[in-house]
Design a protein around this motif. Sequence first.
Motif, mmCIF file in Angstrom:
data_model
loop_
_atom_site.group_PDB
_atom_site.id
_atom_site.type_symbol
_atom_site.label_atom_id
_atom_site.label_comp_id
_atom_site.label_asym_id
_atom_site.label_seq_id
_atom_site.Cartn_x
_atom_site.Cartn_y
_atom_site.Cartn_z
ATOM 1 N N UNK A 1 52.336 115.550 4.416
ATOM 2 C CA UNK A 1 52.802 116.462 5.723
ATOM 3 C C UNK A 1 53.115 115.274 7.301
ATOM 4 N N UNK B 1 46.950 94.459 14.167
ATOM 5 C CA UNK B 1 46.470 96.309 14.444
ATOM 6 C C UNK B 1 46.844 95.929 15.881
ATOM 7 N N UNK C 1 47.146 101.984 21.004
ATOM 8 C CA UNK C 1 46.044 102.150 19.585
ATOM 9 C C UNK C 1 44.581 102.635 20.209
ATOM 10 N N UNK D 1 46.568 115.770 9.104
ATOM 11 C CA UNK D 1 46.256 115.226 9.858
ATOM 12 C C UNK D 1 47.527 114.018 10.944
ATOM 13 N N UNK D 2 47.221 113.819 11.741
ATOM 14 C CA UNK D 2 48.444 113.573 12.636
ATOM 15 C C UNK D 2 48.609 112.166 11.661
ATOM 16 N N UNK D 3 49.206 111.424 11.934
ATOM 17 C CA UNK D 3 49.731 109.608 11.861
ATOM 18 C C UNK D 3 49.861 109.041 12.682
ATOM 19 N N UNK D 4 48.126 108.667 12.495
ATOM 20 C CA UNK D 4 48.156 107.326 14.014
ATOM 21 C C UNK D 4 49.313 106.249 13.773
ATOM 22 N N UNK D 5 49.736 105.851 12.833
ATOM 23 C CA UNK D 5 50.667 104.305 12.692
ATOM 24 C C UNK D 5 51.761 104.984 13.108
ATOM 25 N N UNK D 6 51.837 106.101 12.816
ATOM 26 C CA UNK D 6 53.313 106.412 13.674
ATOM 27 C C UNK D 6 52.964 106.300 15.313
ATOM 28 N N UNK E 1 50.353 105.238 17.291
ATOM 29 C CA UNK E 1 51.000 103.993 17.588
ATOM 30 C C UNK E 1 52.397 103.540 18.093
ATOM 31 N N UNK E 2 52.850 103.314 16.531
ATOM 32 C CA UNK E 2 54.267 102.730 17.058
ATOM 33 C C UNK E 2 54.775 103.253 18.552
#
Lengths: 343, 343
Positions: free
Chosen positions: A12, A124, A69, A56-61, A63-64
Amino acid sequence: MTRPPTDPRRPLTLRDVSEASGVSEMTVSRVLRNRGDVSDSTREKVLGAAKALGYVPNKIAGALASQRVNLVGVIIPSLSNLVFPEVLSGISAELEDTGLQPVVGVTNYSPQKEEAVLYEMLSWRPSGVIIAGLEHTDSARAMLENAGIPIVEIMDVDGSGVDSVVGISHRRAGLHMAEAIVAAGYRHIGFLGTKMPEDHRARKRLEGFKEGLAAAGLQLEDEEFYSGGSALLKGREMTEAILKRSPNLDFLYYSNDMIGAGGLLWCLDNGIDVPGRVGLAGFNGVDLLDGLPRRLATMDACRREIGRKAAEIIAGRPHSGLIGGEVIELEPTLQRGDTIRSA
Amino acid sequence: MTRPPTDPRRPLTLRDVSEASGVSEMTVSRVLRNRGDVSDSTREKVLGAAKALGYVPNKIAGALASQRVNLVGVIIPSLSNLVFPEVLSGISAELEDTGLQPVVGVTNYSPQKEEAVLYEMLSWRPSGVIIAGLEHTDSARAMLENAGIPIVEIMDVDGSGVDSVVGISHRRAGLHMAEAIVAAGYRHIGFLGTKMPEDHRARKRLEGFKEGLAAAGLQLEDEEFYSGGSALLKGREMTEAILKRSPNLDFLYYSNDMIGAGGLLWCLDNGIDVPGRVGLAGFNGVDLLDGLPRRLATMDACRREIGRKAAEIIAGRPHSGLIGGEVIELEPTLQRGDTIRSA
DNA sequence: TCCAGTGCCGTTATCGCTAACATAGCGCTT
DNA sequence: AAGCGCTATGTTAGCGATAACGGCACTGGA
């Protein structure tokens, strides 16, 4: 739960929530982060859709895109030492409501592993790093210096740090213990510790201790080292060994409470008068000691407090306007317990 | 070290390395990841430039682009329990050379905290999740089911898991201990444990234990619970309390080794014949026990092994072709120690 | 009546990296 | 000499989110 009709196993994204709730991705993002103005009605719509989809949000995206972070790297030598979980718990407690989250890395007292763990962590892009000790490889030190984030070196203040430092002086801790022991009238003193060249804090304590003895015209009369195994058991074995070898010792200083506790149990089992015939002391103030037949003398290392202060520095830096470089030295307190005779 | 001439405090990117070494960003990326064909000469050029600049790759961007994250979420109730660091160490050891890295989250035995920690972890899109226990909130369970990654629930096999499960049967562990105690001739049995409704494994052990007693026509004659504080000290206090209240007890079953050790020390201090007058047993097999005056009877929980197997499942899943759903039950072994009299 | 101010929401342009495909140069065959 | 299969490198197009700005509908005071 319900899944978008396109591909049932595609993960998602914001778009799915956006389509399900009939607003733009940007608005969904705002709702999920509680940032910016959104009307109550759309907020509800969006939250409902997100929950129904199980998004569930995508923190990777995230954060970028935001270049932020919410992680704090914490690098410690070990988790089985008991001391470090306590430091961690101080850090967690302090970070609790800041939105920051600790991420732990373990080095097993190896400088190379520390360097590797640090590299991994920095990749990270955390908001800060808390790292045990002041001694690092050149490369690790360079990484810390260039990371461009708050760095807090903890546990130890005997030396110079890269940025901020929170800890106690192990040298002085050892020195004060020596003074207390000498003042109590003990004269023939032995040391029992770990065989770990990379445990700089234990080394500094021992150096300070010897210095304290020297000031009274004394020196260590015997030493015993171990590595690995059950610390309590090792404490017993080492105590037996050193007292057999040097029967005239009247005080044993242990590099940590666990082996000290083992030594205490051995002495009691063997009918040795503590603290009359032999005095004992350890280091750390672990609460294990409370349950022992007699309370071992020790010096607490302010573990939780160190964790709290370090986390406070990381969490506070952006607001406080501080550029860094604080050095906070805490004072360990001597707990005489029942194993040093009164002076 | 050297910094690009543009802006001295802009964080380094692949582009900086690419410019410094005169090749494309893609080639730099290939070198840094050891992927694809690159000539030795350019490889050296690139590595040299990266090192000189002090470049640290940005895994956030990398993960977003590649849709791969080398992290494994590990969710456990506590770090101060000593059991969990051991599980962790098994996990770390097994993951060592897989390129995967554990990230730990702690729940403090709170289901709500667990849910929050899980949400946070999943938002980083890890390659797998290892989580203690089979009991979760509905919401947490749903997240685990929909995450689309390997999930391993550890420690406990008494119940049904979401995906794979590795652990022991605490119910049967309790049952076996009861059988051993009954077989040794003890008849008046008391239980001492923690006041933790959310520690399902302790609860299951107690249930199994009672079941084992019932099979012999016996039942618990007294119980004592505690929460917080030094476990060793609590063990002493509880033992004193329960024996004062129910002097005819001839066996004490503790829910963990720490309080069991406290009980043992109290009995020895008070001249109580162990295991003649009173027998004792704990649970876990912590190596602390090796240093006690007498070895406490216990049952080891296969902690490292559980960690290893769980990590193995996560690391192996992509290769093994397994879809998941393995259930691995390990067998805890009874260690009689010196606190149960021979049958 | 007009316009600044505000509340609410959408559009566009990255963030730093990698997958996938494209391309250039080389040796070798036929 | 053309064509093939390599190897070594470059180009393009996103990954999924957010920052920054823009636009529209109201509001209220001048």
